[in-house]
Design a protein around this motif. Structure first.
Motif, PDB file in Angstrom:
ATOM      1  N   GLY A   1       0.842  -1.192   0.000  1.00  0.00           N
ATOM      2  CA  GLY A   1       0.000   0.000   0.000  1.00  0.00           C
ATOM      3  C   GLY A   1       0.873   1.235   0.000  1.00  0.00           C
ATOM      4  O   GLY A   1       2.095   1.171  -0.191  1.00  0.00           O
ATOM      5  N   ALA A   2       0.264   2.386   0.230  1.00  0.00           N
ATOM      6  CA  ALA A   2       0.995   3.648   0.185  1.00  0.00           C
ATOM      7  C   ALA A   2       0.309   4.672   1.074  1.00  0.00           C
ATOM      8  O   ALA A   2      -0.908   4.625   1.297  1.00  0.00           O
ATOM      9  CB  ALA A   2       1.096   4.172  -1.243  1.00  0.00           C
ATOM     10  N   LEU A   3       1.107   5.612   1.554  1.00  0.00           N
ATOM     11  CA  LEU A   3       0.634   6.771   2.302  1.00  0.00           C
ATOM     12  C   LEU A   3       0.944   8.005   1.464  1.00  0.00           C
ATOM     13  O   LEU A   3       2.101   8.238   1.101  1.00  0.00           O
ATOM     14  CB  LEU A   3       1.321   6.862   3.665  1.00  0.00           C
ATOM     15  N   VAL A   4      -0.076   8.789   1.145  1.00  0.00           N
ATOM     16  CA  VAL A   4       0.078   9.952   0.276  1.00  0.00           C
ATOM     17  C   VAL A   4      -0.328  11.208   1.048  1.00  0.00           C
ATOM     18  O   VAL A   4      -1.433  11.271   1.608  1.00  0.00           O
ATOM     19  CB  VAL A   4      -0.771   9.810  -1.000  1.00  0.00           C
ATOM     20  N   VAL A   5       0.580  12.199   1.078  1.00  0.00           N
ATOM     21  CA  VAL A   5       0.285  13.499   1.689  1.00  0.00           C
ATOM     22  C   VAL A   5      -0.200  14.425   0.577  1.00  0.00           C
ATOM     23  O   VAL A   5       0.527  14.645  -0.398  1.00  0.00           O
ATOM     24  CB  VAL A   5       1.533  14.094   2.365  1.00  0.00           C
ATOM     25  N   PRO A   6      -1.416  14.978   0.665  1.00  0.00           N
ATOM     26  CA  PRO A   6      -1.942  15.819  -0.423  1.00  0.00           C
ATOM     27  C   PRO A   6      -1.169  17.112  -0.591  1.00  0.00           C
ATOM     28  O   PRO A   6      -0.421  17.540   0.297  1.00  0.00           O
ATOM     29  CB  PRO A   6      -3.395  16.072   0.013  1.00  0.00           C
TER      30      PRO A   6
ATOM     31  N   ILE B   1      -3.542   4.151   0.789  1.00  0.00           N
ATOM     32  CA  ILE B   1      -3.924   3.226  -0.284  1.00  0.00           C
ATOM     33  C   ILE B   1      -3.535   1.819   0.142  1.00  0.00           C
ATOM     34  O   ILE B   1      -2.394   1.570   0.534  1.00  0.00           O
ATOM     35  CB  ILE B   1      -3.239   3.598  -1.607  1.00  0.00           C
ATOM     36  N   ILE B   2      -4.483   0.887   0.074  1.00  0.00           N
ATOM     37  CA  ILE B   2      -4.252  -0.510   0.436  1.00  0.00           C
ATOM     38  C   ILE B   2      -4.451  -1.377  -0.808  1.00  0.00           C
ATOM     39  O   ILE B   2      -5.489  -1.292  -1.464  1.00  0.00           O
ATOM     40  CB  ILE B   2      -5.201  -0.975   1.559  1.00  0.00           C
ATOM     41  N   ASP B   3      -3.459  -2.214  -1.123  1.00  0.00           N
ATOM     42  CA  ASP B   3      -3.523  -3.102  -2.286  1.00  0.00           C
ATOM     43  C   ASP B   3      -4.004  -4.476  -1.822  1.00  0.00           C
ATOM     44  O   ASP B   3      -3.262  -5.228  -1.188  1.00  0.00           O
ATOM     45  CB  ASP B   3      -2.151  -3.205  -2.948  1.00  0.00           C
ATOM     46  N   LYS B   4      -5.222  -4.817  -2.164  1.00  0.00           N
ATOM     47  CA  LYS B   4      -5.785  -6.091  -1.725  1.00  0.00           C
ATOM     48  C   LYS B   4      -5.232  -7.264  -2.515  1.00  0.00           C
ATOM     49  O   LYS B   4      -5.185  -8.395  -2.015  1.00  0.00           O
ATOM     50  CB  LYS B   4      -7.311  -6.048  -1.855  1.00  0.00           C
ATOM     51  N   ALA B   5      -4.797  -7.021  -3.748  1.00  0.00           N
ATOM     52  CA  ALA B   5      -4.256  -8.110  -4.564  1.00  0.00           C
ATOM     53  C   ALA B   5      -2.930  -8.618  -4.027  1.00  0.00           C
ATOM     54  O   ALA B   5      -2.576  -9.784  -4.223  1.00  0.00           O
ATOM     55  CB  ALA B   5      -4.095  -7.651  -6.010  1.00  0.00           C
ATOM     56  N   LYS B   6      -2.182  -7.768  -3.371  1.00  0.00           N
ATOM     57  CA  LYS B   6      -0.889  -8.168  -2.818  1.00  0.00           C
ATOM     58  C   LYS B   6      -1.066  -9.209  -1.727  1.00  0.00           C
ATOM     59  O   LYS B   6      -0.358 -10.218  -1.683  1.00  0.00           O
ATOM     60  CB  LYS B   6      -0.179  -6.932  -2.276  1.00  0.00           C
ATOM     61  N   SER B   7      -2.019  -8.966  -0.833  1.00  0.00           N
ATOM     62  CA  SER B   7      -2.349  -9.928   0.217  1.00  0.00           C
ATOM     63  C   SER B   7      -3.648  -9.503   0.885  1.00  0.00           C
ATOM     64  O   SER B   7      -3.684  -8.452   1.534  1.00  0.00           O
ATOM     65  CB  SER B   7      -1.232 -10.017   1.268  1.00  0.00           C
TER      66      SER B   7
ATOM     67  N   VAL C   1      -7.567  10.366   8.288  1.00  0.00           N
ATOM     68  CA  VAL C   1      -7.058   9.490   7.234  1.00  0.00           C
ATOM     69  C   VAL C   1      -8.216   9.033   6.360  1.00  0.00           C
ATOM     70  O   VAL C   1      -9.266   8.624   6.873  1.00  0.00           O
ATOM     71  CB  VAL C   1      -6.337   8.261   7.839  1.00  0.00           C
ATOM     72  N   ASP C   2      -8.026   9.129   5.049  1.00  0.00           N
ATOM     73  CA  ASP C   2      -8.975   8.583   4.082  1.00  0.00           C
ATOM     74  C   ASP C   2      -8.372   7.315   3.483  1.00  0.00           C
ATOM     75  O   ASP C   2      -7.310   7.361   2.863  1.00  0.00           O
ATOM     76  CB  ASP C   2      -9.263   9.597   2.968  1.00  0.00           C
ATOM     77  N   VAL C   3      -9.032   6.168   3.691  1.00  0.00           N
ATOM     78  CA  VAL C   3      -8.512   4.877   3.234  1.00  0.00           C
ATOM     79  C   VAL C   3      -9.140   4.516   1.894  1.00  0.00           C
ATOM     80  O   VAL C   3     -10.370   4.553   1.741  1.00  0.00           O
ATOM     81  CB  VAL C   3      -8.781   3.771   4.273  1.00  0.00           C
ATOM     82  N   GLU C   4      -8.309   4.152   0.947  1.00  0.00           N
ATOM     83  CA  GLU C   4      -8.761   3.711  -0.376  1.00  0.00           C
ATOM     84  C   GLU C   4      -8.169   2.327  -0.666  1.00  0.00           C
ATOM     85  O   GLU C   4      -6.953   2.122  -0.559  1.00  0.00           O
ATOM     86  CB  GLU C   4      -8.314   4.692  -1.463  1.00  0.00           C
ATOM     87  N   THR C   5      -9.025   1.374  -0.995  1.00  0.00           N
ATOM     88  CA  THR C   5      -8.583   0.019  -1.319  1.00  0.00           C
ATOM     89  C   THR C   5      -8.594  -0.163  -2.827  1.00  0.00           C
ATOM     90  O   THR C   5      -9.612   0.070  -3.475  1.00  0.00           O
ATOM     91  CB  THR C   5      -9.494  -1.026  -0.663  1.00  0.00           C
TER      92      THR C   5
ATOM     93  N   LEU D   1      -8.575 -13.149  -9.201  1.00  0.00           N
ATOM     94  CA  LEU D   1      -9.666 -12.656  -8.358  1.00  0.00           C
ATOM     95  C   LEU D   1      -9.633 -11.142  -8.186  1.00  0.00           C
ATOM     96  O   LEU D   1     -10.684 -10.493  -8.161  1.00  0.00           O
ATOM     97  CB  LEU D   1      -9.603 -13.328  -6.987  1.00  0.00           C
ATOM     98  N   TYR D   2      -8.441 -10.556  -8.057  1.00  0.00           N
ATOM     99  CA  TYR D   2      -8.333  -9.150  -7.688  1.00  0.00           C
ATOM    100  C   TYR D   2      -7.806  -8.246  -8.795  1.00  0.00           C
ATOM    101  O   TYR D   2      -8.022  -7.035  -8.752  1.00  0.00           O
ATOM    102  CB  TYR D   2      -7.435  -9.006  -6.456  1.00  0.00           C
TER     103      TYR D   2
END
Length: 477
Positions: A103-108, A234-240, A262-266, A434-435
Motif C-alpha cells: 500500500g501507500a501513504l500519500v500526503v496531499p 492506499i491498500i492493495d488487496k491483490a498483494k495480500s 485518514v482517508d482509506v482507499e482500497t 480474483l483481484y
C-alpha cells in the motif's frame, strides 16, 4: 508386503502416526509463529508547503522524514512496516501495479495550507471565547457594584431620621416615630427599587452573557467549517488480502491517535463475491485461498502417485515400452487435472462463496494441477522413496507459502522454501485472477510451467533407466 515385516508390522501404525504428526507440526509452524515485519509500504509527499513570516513551512515533508527514519522499534526489532519514499505519483502508480508494495501513504498537495488554516481558525475561536468571557465578567462586576451602592445610601438615610427623632422632646416622640415609620417605609421602598434595579441589571448582564455565548458558538461553528487536513492511505488487496484487512485498520488508528484524519482507499478489489466477509474477518480471505490451493495440490500429488503405480514400467520391458508407459501416465494426467480443477472451482463457488471467472480460473488451475501431477509422476517413476520425500517436503513446507505473505514467514521459509514452493505460485495466480482481473496466463503460470518441466525431466530420466531384471541380465553378460 506387510507379512515380510514380521513382528515389525505392528510398529508401522505408530511410526506412521509419528510421521503424520511431525508433518502437520512443520506445516502449521509458520502459522503458529506468524509475525508481520518489514512489510514494504510506499510513502509519497505531494505537499507544496505554505509561506509564513518565518519562511516556508512544509508539514508533509517533515512528516515523511519522521516516518521513514523510524523503521525500527525502540528495542531494536524490525518494524511491522518498512516505509519506502517514492518521488512522484507516476512512480507510485507503476510500483503499485507491479505489486511492489502492500500500500501507500500519500500526503496531499494542500496539506500544509489546510493545517495552517485549521490552526488559525482554532486560535481565533479560542481568542474570541476568551474576550467574550472577560466582557461578561466585567459587566457582572459593574452591575453588582451599582446595586450595592444604592442599598447602602438608603440605609444611611433611615438611620439619620431615627437619630433626629430620638433627640426631640417627649411630646414630639409620636411625630418622630411617625417620621421614622415613614422613613422606614421610604427606605423599604428605596430598597425595593434598588433590588429591582439590581435585578434588571442582572437580567441585562445575563442577556449580555447569552449574547457572548452565542457569539462564541458562531465562532466555533466557523472554525469547524475549516476542513481539517487528511492523509490518503492506499491498500492493495491483490498483494495480500490478509495484510490489506489488517493494515487498513492499524494505519488509520495510528494517525488518528496523532490527531490526523485518514482517508482509506482500497485498490485491486476485484469483482469476486465474498469480499465483504473478507474485510470483516481477515482470516476468511486466507481460508478462501486454502480452499483452492490445498485440495488442488494434495489431489494432484495423490493422482500422480496413483498413475505412476497403475501404469508403472515393468521389469525387463524394452525402452519403447517404458516411454509408452510414461506417455500413458501423462495423457491420463491431462484428463485427471481437468477434473481436479473443476472440483477446486466448485469448492470456491459453493463453500467460500467466491464467484470467480470460470473462463480464467479453471484453465489456470488445470495448468497448475497438471504440472504438479507431472512432477510427482516423474519422481515416483524414478523411485518410490524419492517421490515420498518430495511429497512430504512439498506438503509440509510449501503449504503455508500459498496463504501468508513473504514477510510473515519464518526466515527458513523465506530463504529456502518460498522461492520454489508450487503453492506460492498457485496463490499468486489465483489472486491475480480474483483481484486483478487477470486471465488464465498470469504471474503464476510461468513458474508452474517450470515445475512441470522439472517433472517432465524426471519422467524422461525414469524412462531411460532400465528395469531391475534388465539391469541384472546386463550385469551377468
Amino acid at each position: 508386503m506387510f507379512e515380510r515385516l514380521g513382528k515389525a508390522k505392528y510398529v508401522v501404525p505408530l511410526v506412521l502416526g509419528i510421521v503424520v504428526a511431525c508433518v502437520m507440526s512443520v506445516m502449521f509452524y509458520p502459522m503458529a509463529n506468524m509475525e508481520m515485519k518489514g512489510l514494504p509500504f510506499a510513502v509519497l509527499s505531494l505537499d507544496e508547503g505554505v509561506e509564513t513570516p518565518q519562511g516556508t513551512m512544509n508539514v508533509g515533508e517533515t512528516m515523511i522524514e519522521g516516518i521513514t527514519s523510524s523503521t525500527a522499534t525502540e528495542d531494536g526489532e524490525e518494524s511491522p512496516i518498512a516505509w519506502a519514499k517514492v518521488g512522484s505519483q507516476e512512480e507510485l502508480d507503476e510500483a503499485l501495479e507491479n505489486g511492489e508494495y502492500y500500500g501507500a501513504l500519500v500526503v496531499p498537495a494542500d496539506f500544509s495550507a489546510q493545517q495552517m488554516a485549521a490552526k488559525q481558525a482554532e486560535t481565533q475561536a479560542s481568542l474570541a471565547q476568551a474576550q467574550a468571557l472577560m466582557a461578561a465578567q466585567a459587566q457582572a462586576q459593574a452591575a453588582a457594584a451599582a446595586a450595592g451602592g444604592a442599598a447602602a445610601g438608603d440605609q444611611a438615610a433611615a438611620m439619620a431620621a431615627m437619630t433626629a427623632g430620638g433627640d426631640a422632646s417627649t411630646g414630639d416622640q409620636a411625630a418622630a416615630m411617625a417620621a421614622a415609620a415613614s422613613g422606614a417605609t421610604a427606605a423599604g421602598g428605596d430598597q425595593a427599587a434598588a433590588l429591582a434595579a439590581a435585578g434588571q441589571a442582572g437580567s441585562s448582564d445575563q442577556a449580555a452573557a447569552l449574547a457572548a455565548l452565542a457569539g462564541q458558538s458562531e465562532t466555533a461553528t466557523e472554525a469547524e467549517e475549516v476542513e481539517a487536513p487528511a492523509l490518503k492511505v492506499i491498500i492493495d488487496k491483490a498483494k495480500s488480502p490478509l495484510v490489506a484487512s489488517q493494515m487498513g485498520t492499524s494505519i488509520s488508528s495510528m494517525f488518528q491517535q496523532m490527531g490526523v484524519d485518514v482517508d482509506v482507499e482500497t485498490i485491486h478489489t476485484g469483482s469476486a463475491a465474498g469480499d465483504d466477509a473478507a474485510s470483516a474477518n481477515p482470516m476468511s480471505g486466507m481460508v478462501s485461498l486454502q480452499l483452492a490451493i490445498m485440495p488442488l495440490f494434495m489431489v494432484s500429488m495423490m493422482t500422480g502417485l496413483f498413475l505412476s503405480r497403475i501404469f508403472k514400467k515393468k521389469p525387463g520391458e524394452p525402452s519403447a515400452a517404458r516411454w509408452q508407459s510414461i506417455g500413458i501416465q501423462a495423457a491420463y494426467a491431462v484428463a485427471a487435472s481437468l477434473i481436479v480443477s473443476l472440483c477446486a472451482y466448485c469448492m470456491l463457488l459453493w463453500v467460500a462463496g467466491i464467484e470467480a471467472p470460470m473462463g480464467a480460473i479453471v484453465p489456470f488451475m488445470w495448468l497448475a494441477s497438471f504440472c504438479v501431477m507431472l512432477l510427482f509422476i516423474g519422481a515416483f517413476n524414478i523411485s518410490t522413496g524419492l517421490g515420498a520425500l518430495l511429497a512430504v517436503i512439498g506438503f509440509a513446507l510449501g503449504m503455508m507459502t500459498g496463504t501468508f505473505p513473504f514477510e510473515a514467514l519464518p526466515v527458513f521459509w523465506q530463504d529456502w522454501v518460498y522461492p520454489w514452493a508450487p503453492q506460492r505460485f498457485m496463490s499468486e495466480g489465483i489472486r491475480a485472477i480474483l483481484y486483478l482481473d487477470a486471465g488464465a496466463w498470469n504471474v503464476g503460470s510461468a513458474p508452474l510451467v517450470i515445475v512441470g518441466a522439472v517433472g517432465a525431466v524426471l519422467a524422461c530420466i525414469a524412462a531411460l533407466i532400465p528395469g531391475k531384471k534388465v539391469a541384472k541380465e546386463a550385469a551377468a553378460a
